[in-house]
Scaffold this motif. Structure first.
Motif, short mmCIF file in Angstrom:
data_model
loop_
_atom_site.label_atom_id
_atom_site.label_comp_id
_atom_site.label_asym_id
_atom_site.label_seq_id
_atom_site.Cartn_x
_atom_site.Cartn_y
_atom_site.Cartn_z
N GLY A 169 0.83 -1.21 0.00
CA GLY A 169 0.00 0.00 0.00
C GLY A 169 0.85 1.25 0.00
O GLY A 169 0.61 2.19 -0.77
N THR A 170 1.89 1.28 0.84
CA THR A 170 2.76 2.46 0.86
C THR A 170 3.60 2.52 -0.42
O THR A 170 3.86 3.61 -0.93
N GLY A 171 4.01 1.36 -0.93
CA GLY A 171 4.86 1.33 -2.12
C GLY A 171 4.16 1.97 -3.32
O GLY A 171 4.76 2.76 -4.05
N THR A 188 11.61 -2.10 -6.73
CA THR A 188 11.83 -3.53 -6.57
C THR A 188 10.51 -4.15 -6.15
O THR A 188 9.62 -3.48 -5.61
N SER A 189 10.39 -5.45 -6.42
CA SER A 189 9.21 -6.19 -5.98
C SER A 189 9.58 -7.67 -5.96
O SER A 189 10.55 -8.07 -6.62
N GLY A 190 8.81 -8.46 -5.24
CA GLY A 190 9.02 -9.91 -5.25
C GLY A 190 8.28 -10.56 -6.41
O GLY A 190 8.28 -11.79 -6.53
N GLU A 193 5.12 -9.60 -12.16
CA GLU A 193 3.84 -9.00 -12.57
C GLU A 193 3.66 -7.61 -11.94
O GLU A 193 3.20 -6.67 -12.57
N LYS A 194 4.07 -7.49 -10.66
CA LYS A 194 3.92 -6.19 -9.98
C LYS A 194 4.90 -5.17 -10.55
O LYS A 194 4.58 -3.98 -10.64
N ILE A 195 6.09 -5.65 -10.97
CA ILE A 195 7.03 -4.72 -11.61
C ILE A 195 6.42 -4.19 -12.91
O ILE A 195 6.48 -2.99 -13.21
N ASN A 208 13.60 -7.78 -9.37
CA ASN A 208 13.00 -8.64 -8.35
C ASN A 208 13.97 -8.78 -7.18
O ASN A 208 15.11 -9.22 -7.37
N TYR A 209 13.52 -8.38 -5.97
CA TYR A 209 14.44 -8.40 -4.82
C TYR A 209 14.80 -9.82 -4.39
O TYR A 209 15.65 -10.02 -3.54
N LYS A 210 14.13 -10.83 -5.00
CA LYS A 210 14.48 -12.22 -4.67
C LYS A 210 15.71 -12.69 -5.45
O LYS A 210 16.30 -13.71 -5.12
N1 LIG Z 1 6.12 3.83 10.70
C1 LIG Z 1 5.04 4.22 10.01
O1 LIG Z 1 4.55 5.34 10.14
C2 LIG Z 1 4.45 3.27 9.03
C3 LIG Z 1 3.38 3.66 8.22
C4 LIG Z 1 2.91 2.77 7.25
C5 LIG Z 1 3.47 1.50 7.13
N2 LIG Z 1 4.48 1.14 7.98
C6 LIG Z 1 5.14 -0.17 7.82
O2 LIG Z 1 5.67 -0.21 6.50
C7 LIG Z 1 5.54 -1.52 5.97
C8 LIG Z 1 4.71 -1.46 4.69
O3 LIG Z 1 3.36 -1.11 5.01
P1 LIG Z 1 2.19 -1.34 3.97
O4 LIG Z 1 0.93 -0.96 4.63
O5 LIG Z 1 2.57 -0.76 2.66
O6 LIG Z 1 2.23 -2.95 3.86
P2 LIG Z 1 1.75 -3.93 2.72
O7 LIG Z 1 0.71 -3.26 1.87
O8 LIG Z 1 1.44 -5.22 3.37
O9 LIG Z 1 3.06 -4.11 1.82
C9 LIG Z 1 4.14 -4.89 2.22
C10 LIG Z 1 5.07 -5.05 1.00
O10 LIG Z 1 6.39 -5.31 1.48
C11 LIG Z 1 7.12 -5.77 0.38
N3 LIG Z 1 8.19 -6.66 0.81
C12 LIG Z 1 8.10 -7.84 1.47
N4 LIG Z 1 9.33 -8.38 1.63
C13 LIG Z 1 10.21 -7.51 1.06
C14 LIG Z 1 11.62 -7.50 0.89
N5 LIG Z 1 12.38 -8.50 1.34
N6 LIG Z 1 12.19 -6.45 0.27
C15 LIG Z 1 11.43 -5.42 -0.21
N7 LIG Z 1 10.08 -5.38 -0.07
C16 LIG Z 1 9.49 -6.40 0.54
C17 LIG Z 1 6.14 -6.50 -0.55
O11 LIG Z 1 6.27 -5.87 -1.82
P3 LIG Z 1 5.98 -6.67 -3.18
O12 LIG Z 1 4.56 -7.10 -3.09
O13 LIG Z 1 6.21 -5.67 -4.26
O14 LIG Z 1 6.94 -7.83 -3.23
C18 LIG Z 1 4.78 -6.25 0.13
O15 LIG Z 1 3.76 -6.01 -0.78
C19 LIG Z 1 4.93 -2.37 7.07
O16 LIG Z 1 5.96 -3.02 7.78
C20 LIG Z 1 4.21 -1.36 7.94
O17 LIG Z 1 4.04 -1.82 9.25
C21 LIG Z 1 4.98 1.98 8.90
#
Ligand SMILES: NC(=O)c1ccc[n+]([C@@H]2O[C@H](COP(=O)([O-])OP(=O)(O)OC[C@H]3O[C@@H](n4cnc5c(N)ncnc54)[C@H](OP(=O)(O)O)[C@@H]3O)[C@@H](O)[C@H]2O)c1
Length: 331
Positions: A169-171, A188-190, A193-195, A208-210
């Motif tokens: 969601g943040t990405g 980067t993405s795992g 298709e997402k790339i 792909n980060y994998k």
């Molecule tokens: N501190 C804050 O204020 C704050 C605010 C928002 C979110 N967060 C944190 O930020 C993170 C992301 O939040 P979100 O809501 O966007 O989560 P999300 O929608 O679940 O997205 C998580 C994404 O992390 C990516 N990912 C997983 N393993 C990875 C790796 N080894 N290297 C690079 N990317 C990897 C995946 O990307 P792909 O699908 O592309 O592979 C996955 O879609 C979470 O840990 C959340 O708790 C913190």
């Protein structure tokens, strides 16, 4: 009213009848039209979040209509279409949050409900170009990414920006905001298709980060980066200084992939890099983010919309990381 309630550590999320909140002065009751998930909601359901209490109505993101207010001075708000800033008690220093900082959806009851009680000052007019589902996707992720990219990362037109894990969601917001600001964006993405989806939205390229050699591939494609937005940490983080330009900023706000391994610290001082932590954002960041969304007519990427009753299925989808963009619930 109906709500999604986290009742105990070992119980599935319950969709049940609960009391409608009552208001104190300065508060407003918002009839939720749509709510959205953040990884935080998933962390809470698996017990990996500080300060979990039971019962709690989850949900930090919401869009809806002001139904009631607690003060006569707020009567003009009734009927307004709004989104909610979920960050409470930031405090006086714009650089970091106070000890009283709290996020809607734990400890206070959140947006996965027919109605949510919020402080009136946390209401912002819903961007008119968005549907309810798109508007609900914005608050927590939009705020975090806006502050990470611009307030902290100082990203500007012409900068080369890397977004790790673009499918989250943040990405997806980071990709859209950086492109709107005139940056050249790599991802980067795992998932291949997402790339491809990121490229369709305007990313220049992705890896792909994998793959064992993902950082080398990136370096070959892009050279170096001025700003990196990373919410994964994990083993891959050790390679990020290698792909930074001198003076580059690596901004972090999450640790989806775990902690970081040892880093080559010499690269950090020799290239004068900055590794910057950030947390959601202050009220000025939120206002600037909503203005940015309106100015650039950003349309958030909504992966899938579930009914409120199906919130548990939506959380399962987040666990699998199969989404691209935001997972939304409609009330
Ligand atoms: N501190 C804050 O204020 C704050 C605010 C928002 C979110 N967060 C944190 O930020 C993170 C992301 O939040 P979100 O809501 O966007 O989560 P999300 O929608 O679940 O997205 C998580 C994404 O992390 C990516 N990912 C997983 N393993 C990875 C790796 N080894 N290297 C690079 N990317 C990897 C995946 O990307 P792909 O699908 O592309 O592979 C996955 O879609 C979470 O840990 C959340 O708790 C913190």
């Amino acid at each position: 009213m109906k709500a999604i309630v986290l009742e105990a550590p070992d119980k599935p999320l319950a969709f049940k009848e609960v009391d409608k909140p009552t208001l104190a002065p300065g508060e407003a009751l918002v009839k939720i039209k749509a709510a959205a998930l953040n990884r935080r909601d998933y962390w809470i359901t698996i017990g990996k979040y500080a300060g979990i209490k039971y019962p709690t109505i989850l949900g930090s993101d919401g869009a809806g209509i002001v139904a009631e207010v607690g003060s006569d001075t707020d009567k003009h708000l009734i009927g307004t279409e709004v989104i909610i800033n979920p960050g409470y008690g930031w405090g006086n220093d714009p650089n970091f949050q106070s000890d009283d900082f709290k996020i809607l959806g734990l400890p206070a009851d959140g947006t996965f409900a027919e109605y949510v009680k919020v402080q009136s000052q946390h209401l912002h007019v819903k961007p008119a170009h968005l549907t309810w589902e798109q508007a609900a996707a914005i608050p927590l992720a939009g705020l975090t990414v806006y502050r990470a990219l611009f307030t902290k990362g100082k990203a500007k037109k012409g900068d080369k920006v890397l977004i790790t894990g673009v499918g989250g969601g943040t990405g997806a917001f980071a990709l859209q905001f950086a492109l709107a600001a005139g940056c050249q964006v790599f991802v980067t993405s795992g998932s291949g298709e997402k790339i491809d989806r990121a490229k369709h939205l305007g990313a220049s390229a992705g890896v792909n980060y994998k793959a064992q050699d993902w950082a080398e591939q990136l370096h070959h494609l892009a050279g170096g980066f001025d700003v990196i937005i990373d919410s994964a940490l994990g083993d891959g983080f050790a390679k990020l200084p290698d792909v930074c330009n001198p003076g580059g900023r690596i901004v972090v706000f999450g640790g989806t992939a775990g902690n970081i391994p040892p880093l080559n610290g010499r690269k950090i001082f020799w290239r004068q890099l900055q590794i910057i932590g950030t947390m959601m954002g202050n009220p000025d960041d939120f206002k600037a983010m909503v203005d940015f969304v309106n100015e650039h007519q950003i349309i958030p990427v909504v992966d899938e919309v579930f009914s409120l009753a199906d919130a548990a299925k939506a959380v399962q989808k987040m666990e699998s990381s199969s989404q691209f963009g935001k997972i939304v619930l409609h009330a």
